[in-house]
Design an enzyme around this catalytic site. Sequence first.
Site, PDB file in Angstrom:
ATOM      1  N   ASP A 233       0.855  -1.183   0.000  1.00 20.33           N
ATOM      2  CA  ASP A 233       0.000   0.000   0.000  1.00 20.33           C
ATOM      3  C   ASP A 233       0.895   1.238   0.000  1.00 20.33           C
ATOM      4  O   ASP A 233       2.116   1.122  -0.060  1.00 20.33           O
ATOM      5  CB  ASP A 233      -0.917   0.011   1.238  1.00 20.33           C
ATOM      6  CG  ASP A 233      -0.150   0.176   2.545  1.00 20.33           C
ATOM      7  OD1 ASP A 233       1.112   0.213   2.521  1.00 20.33           O
ATOM      8  OD2 ASP A 233      -0.796   0.273   3.590  1.00 20.33           O
ATOM      9  N   ASP A 235       1.354   4.693   2.330  1.00 15.44           N
ATOM     10  CA  ASP A 235       0.914   5.321   3.575  1.00 15.44           C
ATOM     11  C   ASP A 235       1.251   6.804   3.553  1.00 15.44           C
ATOM     12  O   ASP A 235       2.372   7.189   3.217  1.00 15.44           O
ATOM     13  CB  ASP A 235       1.624   4.660   4.768  1.00 15.44           C
ATOM     14  CG  ASP A 235       1.474   3.144   4.762  1.00 15.44           C
ATOM     15  OD1 ASP A 235       0.376   2.673   5.074  1.00 15.44           O
ATOM     16  OD2 ASP A 235       2.444   2.443   4.407  1.00 15.44           O
ATOM     17  N   ASP A 320      -3.407   4.476   2.585  1.00 23.64           N
ATOM     18  CA  ASP A 320      -3.801   4.813   3.957  1.00 23.64           C
ATOM     19  C   ASP A 320      -3.497   6.286   4.183  1.00 23.64           C
ATOM     20  O   ASP A 320      -2.361   6.718   4.020  1.00 23.64           O
ATOM     21  CB  ASP A 320      -2.985   4.006   4.982  1.00 23.64           C
ATOM     22  CG  ASP A 320      -3.455   2.563   5.079  1.00 23.64           C
ATOM     23  OD1 ASP A 320      -4.532   2.250   4.547  1.00 23.64           O
ATOM     24  OD2 ASP A 320      -2.734   1.764   5.698  1.00 23.64           O
TER      25      ASP A 320
HETATM   26  N1  DCT Z   1       1.378   1.166  11.654  1.00 20.34           N
HETATM   27  C1  DCT Z   1       0.958   1.666  12.860  1.00 20.34           C
HETATM   28  N2  DCT Z   1      -0.318   1.451  13.276  1.00 20.34           N
HETATM   29  C2  DCT Z   1      -1.176   0.771  12.487  1.00 20.34           C
HETATM   30  C3  DCT Z   1      -0.765   0.284  11.241  1.00 20.34           C
HETATM   31  C4  DCT Z   1       0.549   0.501  10.842  1.00 20.34           C
HETATM   32  O1  DCT Z   1       1.733   2.279  13.572  1.00 20.34           O
HETATM   33  N3  DCT Z   1      -2.413   0.581  12.903  1.00 20.34           N
HETATM   34  C5  DCT Z   1       2.756   1.411  11.246  1.00 20.34           C
HETATM   35  C6  DCT Z   1       3.638   0.227  11.227  1.00 20.34           C
HETATM   36  C7  DCT Z   1       4.278   0.206   9.880  1.00 20.34           C
HETATM   37  C8  DCT Z   1       3.731   1.401   9.156  1.00 20.34           C
HETATM   38  O2  DCT Z   1       2.690   1.923   9.954  1.00 20.34           O
HETATM   39  C9  DCT Z   1       3.223   1.087   7.782  1.00 20.34           C
HETATM   40  O3  DCT Z   1       2.372  -0.044   7.784  1.00 20.34           O
HETATM   41  P1  DCT Z   1       2.299  -1.021   6.546  1.00 20.34           P
HETATM   42  O4  DCT Z   1       1.844  -0.294   5.334  1.00 20.34           O
HETATM   43  O5  DCT Z   1       1.507  -2.197   6.955  1.00 20.34           O
HETATM   44  O6  DCT Z   1       3.813  -1.502   6.408  1.00 20.34           O
HETATM   45  P2  DCT Z   1       4.919  -1.130   5.373  1.00 20.34           P
HETATM   46  O7  DCT Z   1       6.181  -1.227   6.131  1.00 20.34           O
HETATM   47  O8  DCT Z   1       4.609   0.148   4.689  1.00 20.34           O
HETATM   48  O9  DCT Z   1       4.854  -2.346   4.374  1.00 20.34           O
HETATM   49  P3  DCT Z   1       4.287  -2.409   2.870  1.00 20.34           P
HETATM   50  O10 DCT Z   1       5.438  -2.035   2.028  1.00 20.34           O
HETATM   51  O11 DCT Z   1       3.869  -3.823   2.677  1.00 20.34           O
HETATM   52  O12 DCT Z   1       3.139  -1.465   2.766  1.00 20.34           O
HETATM   53 MG    MG Z   2       2.802   0.449   3.588  1.00 20.15          MG
END
Ligand code: DCT
Ligand code: MG
Length: 396
Positions: A233, A235, A320
Amino acid sequence: CMEAERPVDSEMKYRLMEQDQSPPLNTPEPEVPSFIASKVSQYSCQRKTTLNNYNKKFTDAFEIMAENYEFKENEIFCLEFLRAASVLKFLPFPVTRMKDIQGLPCMGDRVRDVIEEIIEEGESSRAKEVSNDERYKSFKQFTSVFGVGVKTSEKWYRMGLRTLEEVKADKTLKLSKMQKAGFLYYEDLISCVSKAEADAVSLIVKNTVCTFLPDALVTITGGFRRGKSTGHDIDFLITNPGPEEDDELLHKGLLLYCDIIESTFVKEQLPSRKVDAMDNFQKCFAILKLYQPRVNSNSYSTSKNFDMAEVKDWKAIRVDLVITPFEQYAYALLGWTGSRQFGRDLRRYATHEKKMILDNHALYDRRERIFLKAGSEEEIFTHLGLDYVEPWERNA
Ligand code: DCT
Ligand code: MG
């Protein structure tokens, strides 16, 4: 509208780092690694972990084991393997003998057994067993759908369902709005998001936010901020929120799915002690429609197929959006940059080593009974008595 951080910059720094770290040609590899294993911290927030993983063979196996324990809701064993994976990701050399892991933290018996077998046999029979296990395979498929977690998977599995085809065929199932969107855009969503796609979406989000909030700060967080070239995703962290920006994307027909979670933050509330807790920010789990120019390999196929089917010229992408008050921005940035393991260890370190409580909103000093303010990530590390770790070194 301010760009909080240009992704290009961090990527360039990352490349420079890689160059700096590579040994000069003609110098023989030192026989003994240039670090002391017993000095390696058990907390990943005291280690620098780049994307340069010399031990993928091991960490892939650990991650399968950890995921299987997660599906079984065995948090202790799950964390044991995630912590071990994180230590091996940090090692500046590939493990080839059991001696290489001597003195390292987080190397329990279960972990050592897997390492030993991979060294000797080239693969782990346990990890292989897990990846062929019926329950694991079903959970893996189920949780690959946006909106489906371990709880739902458990329910479906207990109903006798094993594959996504069976789930889709079962018309008695009541799917949530999120899961329906997950199935609708399934193929797009399981394909990775590229850096180029992240940049394109970033422009759309920034432009949209700026239309309403000219002073807003929009930052890419998550894996892309850590220098990853793909993700599941994208963020974003936004300060100075207004509720309008989501509507604007909707009006343009760009928002395929949007689940707005209102802020549940209560002022004066202590940071959460739960190590894996969700935060209370207003956020939006969205699926964005990204228009992409069609790639026509040759004009022949184009002219032939043009009238036959409508060509899909867009891709569904998981986004997100997290909206934070300005005072909490640094804490939110640190939390949402991840990695998950890095965040877990930061909170564990704060609790056990500093008698402080850290979450994505604030840092609370239990001895002094005060909240510690921070305007930047650097200040948070200083509050915790930690050396600063750059985003691209947080790939724990
Ligand atoms: N996070 C957080 N609280 C949440 C969800 C996520 O603090 N409820 C943090 C932890 C990692 C970061 O946000 C990003 O989450 P992901 O998108 O799941 O991880 P990513 O490292 O960006 O992995 P990906 O490359 O798969 O998106
Ligand atoms: Mg991510």
